[in-house]
Write a protein that holds these residues in place. Structure first.
Motif, mmCIF file in Angstrom:
data_model
loop_
_atom_site.group_PDB
_atom_site.id
_atom_site.type_symbol
_atom_site.label_atom_id
_atom_site.label_comp_id
_atom_site.label_asym_id
_atom_site.label_seq_id
_atom_site.Cartn_x
_atom_site.Cartn_y
_atom_site.Cartn_z
ATOM 1 N N LEU A 208 22.936 -31.470 -13.956
ATOM 2 C CA LEU A 208 22.288 -31.400 -15.262
ATOM 3 C C LEU A 208 21.746 -32.751 -15.718
ATOM 4 O O LEU A 208 20.701 -32.820 -16.373
ATOM 5 C CB LEU A 208 23.279 -30.862 -16.304
ATOM 6 N N ASP A 209 22.459 -33.840 -15.365
ATOM 7 C CA ASP A 209 22.047 -35.179 -15.802
ATOM 8 C C ASP A 209 21.103 -35.874 -14.827
ATOM 9 O O ASP A 209 20.662 -37.000 -15.087
ATOM 10 C CB ASP A 209 23.274 -36.067 -15.997
ATOM 11 N N SER A 210 20.811 -35.243 -13.702
ATOM 12 C CA SER A 210 19.954 -35.899 -12.705
ATOM 13 C C SER A 210 18.512 -35.979 -13.198
ATOM 14 O O SER A 210 18.042 -35.077 -13.909
ATOM 15 C CB SER A 210 19.996 -35.143 -11.377
ATOM 16 N N SER A 213 16.310 -32.949 -12.692
ATOM 17 C CA SER A 213 16.493 -31.746 -13.510
ATOM 18 C C SER A 213 15.772 -31.833 -14.847
ATOM 19 O O SER A 213 15.525 -30.808 -15.487
ATOM 20 C CB SER A 213 17.990 -31.508 -13.763
ATOM 21 N N SER A 214 15.459 -33.067 -15.263
ATOM 22 C CA SER A 214 14.785 -33.220 -16.546
ATOM 23 C C SER A 214 13.394 -32.593 -16.486
ATOM 24 O O SER A 214 12.639 -32.774 -15.539
ATOM 25 C CB SER A 214 14.667 -34.701 -16.914
ATOM 26 N N MET A 220 16.283 -22.370 -14.324
ATOM 27 C CA MET A 220 16.034 -22.821 -12.964
ATOM 28 C C MET A 220 17.153 -23.765 -12.501
ATOM 29 O O MET A 220 17.622 -23.671 -11.355
ATOM 30 C CB MET A 220 14.680 -23.527 -12.876
ATOM 31 N N VAL A 221 17.579 -24.658 -13.376
ATOM 32 C CA VAL A 221 18.657 -25.584 -13.031
ATOM 33 C C VAL A 221 19.956 -24.821 -12.798
ATOM 34 O O VAL A 221 20.688 -25.097 -11.845
ATOM 35 C CB VAL A 221 18.836 -26.642 -14.139
ATOM 36 N N GLN A 222 20.234 -23.848 -13.650
ATOM 37 C CA GLN A 222 21.455 -23.062 -13.489
ATOM 38 C C GLN A 222 21.415 -22.244 -12.204
ATOM 39 O O GLN A 222 22.431 -22.083 -11.523
ATOM 40 C CB GLN A 222 21.656 -22.136 -14.684
ATOM 41 N N THR A 223 20.239 -21.733 -11.851
ATOM 42 C CA THR A 223 20.093 -20.994 -10.597
ATOM 43 C C THR A 223 20.402 -21.897 -9.409
ATOM 44 O O THR A 223 21.063 -21.485 -8.446
ATOM 45 C CB THR A 223 18.667 -20.429 -10.464
#
Length: 318
Positions: A208-210, A213-214, A220-223
């Motif tokens: 999440l902090d990468s 991912s921003s 999409m991130v959760q997937t």
């Protein structure tokens, strides 16, 4: 209308295919990270690898700079982990205080921390470095990295291995190595002190902090997170942030650069707040992920040396 419907369906299929391919490729990079120019074959070493890990990419079999033993550590995961034990006395040090376990980062292997061996030998400690599962020469019955889930059991196994011989035990870990130590921390009551470089709160927070991912949709991130855990066969319950409140006796030294672009240093700040035991922090203004020592070796070694002295009652280290 039929033609329009066919075109729309084709566009949707293409978008879905591109999305699926991108997510799958991203999960590959997360599960199987690679250091630049370095492979698992210890005989190979690129010029870029030597810049990172030293001569022969830190392979002490080839450098022959230390007297050492090849060791095998039985892991709680059910296989043997290869390692190198470098004794202080056999390498010209006049005394032996104890042992330090060096735990490498994700996608790396025991060669990564070879450059730290001379410093810890000078402190009077034997040095044991070993390969975590699915790294270096260690077996890999699982699909890649698990960000501390399985690796923490390897760390606990190494601790049990050295605890049969040594009274004074230290640990040092980087990135996934540091996080793996923190996950196993409730079982490490007898460890005298632990040096932790750039650990993460959890696998989810890492993603999440990468920076990558921003700007991406949350779904999409959760997937991606879900796909990695399914493919990697690990859950997200085991994490440093969940383990730290269950431990309180071991002195910890958190080292995390404010320039770290892989794991933000704020994650270490939050970890210290979850720990009720003795802890110290150093958040330097310099140094990329996993390479703080190279940026300011003198300051790094002074802080670690002082931490060791305070927690082992050793007054003869240099």
């Amino acid at each position: 209308m039929r033609k329009f419907g066919f075109i729309s369906a084709t566009i949707i299929l293409v978008i879905f295919s591109v999305f699926t391919f991108a997510i799958w490729q991203a999960s590959n990079q997360i599960l199987f990270p690679k250091w630049k120019g370095i492979t698992k074959d210890f005989r190979d070493c690129s010029s870029e690898g030597e810049k990172l890990w030293g001569k022969y990419c830190g392979n002490i079999r080839l450098t022959k700079e230390f007297e050492f033993k090849e060791v095998s550590i039985r892991s709680l995961n059910g296989y043997d982990l290869p390692g190198w034990l470098v004794p202080a006395i056999a390498n010209g040090k006049g005394f032996q205080k104890g042992v330090i376990l060096l735990v490498h980062g994700g996608g790396s292997d025991r060669r990564e921390l070879t450059r730290m061996i001379p410093f810890y030998l000078r402190q009077g400690f034997d040095v044991l470095s070993f390969d975590l599962s699915c790294h270096g020469e260690a077996p890999c019955p699982f699909p890649g990295l698990s960000f501390g889930n399985r690796e923490s059991r390897d760390v606990l196994s190494a601790y049990l291995y050295v605890s049969k011989k040594y009274k004074d035990i230290l640990m040092m870990g980087s990135s996934v190595g540091a996080s793996s130590i923190l996950i196993s921390l409730p079982f490490l009551d007898q460890v005298k002190g632990i040096i932790l470089e750039n650990p993460m709160l959890s696998f989810q927070r890492l993603i999440l902090d990468s920076p990558e991912s921003s700007g991406l949709p949350d779904q999409m991130v959760q997937t991606l997170i879900d796909l990695v855990t399914i493919r990697g066969r690990f859950d997200t319950l085991l994490s440093p942030e969940n383990s730290l409140p269950l431990a309180r006796n071991v002195p910890l030294l958190f080292i995390h650069s404010k320039k770290d672009s892989v794991v933000p240093y704020e994650q270490s700040m939050l970890l210290t707040k979850r720990y009720s035991g003795p802890s110290e922090v150093w958040f330097p203004e310099f140094g990329p992920h996993g390479l703080i020592w190279e940026t300011n070796q003198a300051e790094y070694e002074k802080r670690v040396r002082d931490f060791i002295r305070r927690n082992t009652n050793e007054r003869n280290t240099r």
